[in-house]
Scaffold this motif. Structure first.
Motif, mmCIF file in Angstrom:
data_model
loop_
_atom_site.group_PDB
_atom_site.id
_atom_site.type_symbol
_atom_site.label_atom_id
_atom_site.label_comp_id
_atom_site.label_asym_id
_atom_site.label_seq_id
_atom_site.Cartn_x
_atom_site.Cartn_y
_atom_site.Cartn_z
ATOM 1 N N LYS A 49 0.845 -1.179 0.000
ATOM 2 C CA LYS A 49 0.000 0.000 0.000
ATOM 3 C C LYS A 49 0.884 1.234 0.000
ATOM 4 O O LYS A 49 2.015 1.205 0.507
ATOM 5 C CB LYS A 49 -0.926 0.015 1.227
ATOM 6 N N LYS A 50 0.371 2.323 -0.561
ATOM 7 C CA LYS A 50 1.146 3.547 -0.678
ATOM 8 C C LYS A 50 1.665 3.981 0.684
ATOM 9 O O LYS A 50 0.927 4.015 1.664
ATOM 10 C CB LYS A 50 0.281 4.650 -1.285
ATOM 11 N N GLY A 51 2.952 4.282 0.734
ATOM 12 C CA GLY A 51 3.604 4.665 1.981
ATOM 13 C C GLY A 51 4.466 3.561 2.556
ATOM 14 O O GLY A 51 5.346 3.830 3.393
ATOM 15 N N GLU A 52 4.248 2.311 2.112
ATOM 16 C CA GLU A 52 5.056 1.194 2.594
ATOM 17 C C GLU A 52 6.318 1.049 1.749
ATOM 18 O O GLU A 52 6.454 1.647 0.683
ATOM 19 C CB GLU A 52 4.230 -0.088 2.556
ATOM 20 N N ASP A 53 7.266 0.217 2.254
ATOM 21 C CA ASP A 53 8.513 0.005 1.529
ATOM 22 C C ASP A 53 8.246 -0.598 0.153
ATOM 23 O O ASP A 53 7.288 -1.365 -0.043
ATOM 24 C CB ASP A 53 9.424 -0.940 2.316
ATOM 25 N N VAL A 54 9.113 -0.251 -0.789
ATOM 26 C CA VAL A 54 9.014 -0.748 -2.150
ATOM 27 C C VAL A 54 10.257 -1.569 -2.476
ATOM 28 O O VAL A 54 11.189 -1.656 -1.673
ATOM 29 C CB VAL A 54 8.868 0.421 -3.153
ATOM 30 N N ILE A 55 10.253 -2.168 -3.661
ATOM 31 C CA ILE A 55 11.382 -2.982 -4.110
ATOM 32 C C ILE A 55 12.192 -2.187 -5.130
ATOM 33 O O ILE A 55 11.628 -1.593 -6.059
ATOM 34 C CB ILE A 55 10.893 -4.295 -4.737
ATOM 35 N N VAL A 56 13.501 -2.168 -4.956
ATOM 36 C CA VAL A 56 14.380 -1.529 -5.934
ATOM 37 C C VAL A 56 14.308 -2.327 -7.232
ATOM 38 O O VAL A 56 14.441 -3.557 -7.235
ATOM 39 C CB VAL A 56 15.825 -1.469 -5.415
ATOM 40 N N HIS A 57 14.090 -1.642 -8.338
ATOM 41 C CA HIS A 57 13.930 -2.323 -9.628
ATOM 42 C C HIS A 57 15.197 -3.105 -9.976
ATOM 43 O O HIS A 57 16.316 -2.623 -9.761
ATOM 44 C CB HIS A 57 13.625 -1.300 -10.726
ATOM 45 N N PRO A 58 15.045 -4.326 -10.515
ATOM 46 C CA PRO A 58 16.222 -5.148 -10.847
ATOM 47 C C PRO A 58 17.211 -4.482 -11.803
ATOM 48 O O PRO A 58 18.394 -4.844 -11.819
ATOM 49 C CB PRO A 58 15.598 -6.404 -11.487
ATOM 50 N N LEU A 98 20.531 6.373 -5.350
ATOM 51 C CA LEU A 98 19.094 6.602 -5.505
ATOM 52 C C LEU A 98 18.310 6.261 -4.245
ATOM 53 O O LEU A 98 17.330 6.943 -3.916
ATOM 54 C CB LEU A 98 18.565 5.764 -6.677
ATOM 55 N N PHE A 99 18.743 5.205 -3.565
ATOM 56 C CA PHE A 99 17.999 4.710 -2.400
ATOM 57 C C PHE A 99 18.981 4.426 -1.253
ATOM 58 O O PHE A 99 19.260 3.271 -0.937
ATOM 59 C CB PHE A 99 17.217 3.443 -2.768
ATOM 60 N N PRO A 100 19.530 5.468 -0.633
ATOM 61 C CA PRO A 100 20.576 5.275 0.373
ATOM 62 C C PRO A 100 20.139 4.462 1.582
ATOM 63 O O PRO A 100 20.994 3.929 2.303
ATOM 64 C CB PRO A 100 20.951 6.716 0.765
ATOM 65 N N GLU A 101 18.838 4.332 1.810
ATOM 66 C CA GLU A 101 18.360 3.574 2.965
ATOM 67 C C GLU A 101 17.904 2.164 2.590
ATOM 68 O O GLU A 101 17.235 1.497 3.376
ATOM 69 C CB GLU A 101 17.212 4.330 3.642
ATOM 70 N N HIS A 102 18.263 1.694 1.400
ATOM 71 C CA HIS A 102 17.766 0.388 0.965
ATOM 72 C C HIS A 102 18.450 -0.747 1.727
ATOM 73 O O HIS A 102 19.552 -0.599 2.264
ATOM 74 C CB HIS A 102 17.938 0.215 -0.544
ATOM 75 N N THR A 103 17.751 -1.867 1.774
ATOM 76 C CA THR A 103 18.248 -3.066 2.448
ATOM 77 C C THR A 103 18.362 -4.194 1.433
ATOM 78 O O THR A 103 17.434 -4.425 0.654
ATOM 79 C CB THR A 103 17.289 -3.498 3.577
ATOM 80 N N VAL A 104 19.491 -4.893 1.450
ATOM 81 C CA VAL A 104 19.692 -6.033 0.556
ATOM 82 C C VAL A 104 19.314 -7.306 1.307
ATOM 83 O O VAL A 104 19.983 -7.691 2.272
ATOM 84 C CB VAL A 104 21.150 -6.107 0.069
ATOM 85 N N HIS A 105 18.248 -7.950 0.898
ATOM 86 C CA HIS A 105 17.805 -9.203 1.516
ATOM 87 C C HIS A 105 18.396 -10.401 0.779
ATOM 88 O O HIS A 105 18.810 -11.385 1.394
ATOM 89 C CB HIS A 105 16.278 -9.295 1.497
ATOM 90 N N LYS A 106 18.391 -10.314 -0.528
ATOM 91 C CA LYS A 106 19.006 -11.281 -1.425
ATOM 92 C C LYS A 106 19.619 -10.473 -2.566
ATOM 93 O O LYS A 106 19.235 -9.316 -2.785
ATOM 94 C CB LYS A 106 17.963 -12.261 -1.987
ATOM 95 N N PRO A 107 20.545 -11.033 -3.318
ATOM 96 C CA PRO A 107 21.112 -10.267 -4.435
ATOM 97 C C PRO A 107 20.042 -9.734 -5.390
ATOM 98 O O PRO A 107 20.226 -8.681 -6.016
ATOM 99 C CB PRO A 107 22.025 -11.283 -5.129
ATOM 100 N N TYR A 108 18.918 -10.422 -5.463
ATOM 101 C CA TYR A 108 17.856 -10.036 -6.384
ATOM 102 C C TYR A 108 16.678 -9.348 -5.681
ATOM 103 O O TYR A 108 15.697 -9.006 -6.327
ATOM 104 C CB TYR A 108 17.335 -11.267 -7.133
ATOM 105 N N LEU A 109 16.773 -9.171 -4.353
ATOM 106 C CA LEU A 109 15.653 -8.590 -3.601
ATOM 107 C C LEU A 109 16.173 -7.509 -2.654
ATOM 108 O O LEU A 109 16.782 -7.797 -1.627
ATOM 109 C CB LEU A 109 14.916 -9.684 -2.821
#
Length: 242
Positions: A184-193, A203-214
């Motif tokens: 839903k709008k306002g929740e975390d999103v996925i960085v495009h592959p 672009l997304f300094p606060e991003h989290t790497v869960h898997k190389p593809y996620l």
């Protein structure tokens, strides 16, 4: 003709509606559009749906989305039906159908958009012609079909879901992200592959790497600041997300 697919240009057409004659692409203009069909006027499920869309008009407007309905009946029937829709909707909240409804008694547009019911043999008019199913098309300003959903005649649509998908499409077009399950709008999103790890750092300094593809990230949308000026002084009245 073959079925329309995501990525196809929405076919243009001319039609008479409850708000006058339109040429579809001209009517859309630079907006997004939702075209949604109905099996027939004076039917119970459709009445509840159109009342809901009328009440949600501000939600569509703030997303730059125009809404247009279609039913396989005459303009005269549509105009009478709108009175019923407004009356029913007012049982929940003030309701006024302001969006156009296409008169498609000859099924030309329904055929063009492959919206006729080929499954339910009972979903036919007195002449034996099939009614339309509950089809939804979301079309972007380039007139590209971005979403299609088809519901059986017996099941009302979920317009919260349609608005959710529009939010996802619009954010994805602008910010190089995709959206996860139940987002839903306002929740975390996925960085495009297609965004490299190096790009993601910028672009997304606060991003989290869960898997190389996620990789997920909060999306901090720019704010439009509304000021009130009083001489040389300014004070913020409110802010709105783009």
């Amino acid at each position: 003709m073959p079925s329309l697919r995501l990525g196809n240009i929405a076919p243009d057409f001319e039609a008479d509606t409850t708000q006058g004659h339109i040429k579809f692409h001209d009517w859309i203009g630079d907006s997004w559009a939702v075209l949604f069909s109905h099996p027939g006027d004076f039917t119970p499920v459709c009445t509840t749906e159109l009342a809901e869309v009328a009440r949600r008009a501000p939600d569509f407007a703030k997303r730059n989305v125009k809404v247009i309905g279609l039913s396989a009946n005459s303009l005269a029937d549509h105009e009478k039906w709108v009175k019923d829709i407004n009356e029913w909707g007012s049982k929940v909240a003030p309701t006024s159908v302001e969006f156009p409804i296409i008169a498609d008694g000859d099924r030309k547009i329904s055929t063009l958009y492959d919206m006729l019911d080929e499954q339910d043999a009972t979903n036919r008019d007195a002449k034996g012609l099939p009614f339309t199913i509950r089809t939804v098309f979301v079309i972007d300003p380039k007139k590209v079909i971005r979403l299609t959903i088809s519901y059986p005649a017996s099941t009302g649509r979920n317009f919260d879901e349609i608005l959710r998908v529009i939010d996802s499409l619009q954010i994805g077009d602008k910010y190089r992200v995709t959206t996860p399950v139940n987002w839903k709008k306002g929740e975390d999103v996925i960085v495009h592959p297609t965004v490299s790890n190096e790009e993601a750092k910028t672009l997304f300094p606060e991003h989290t790497v869960h898997k190389p593809y996620l990789r997920t990230t909060p999306l901090k949308l720019p704010m439009n600041v509304i000021y009130e000026s009083r001489g040389c002084d300014k004070r913020v009245l409110w802010t709105t997300v783009e």
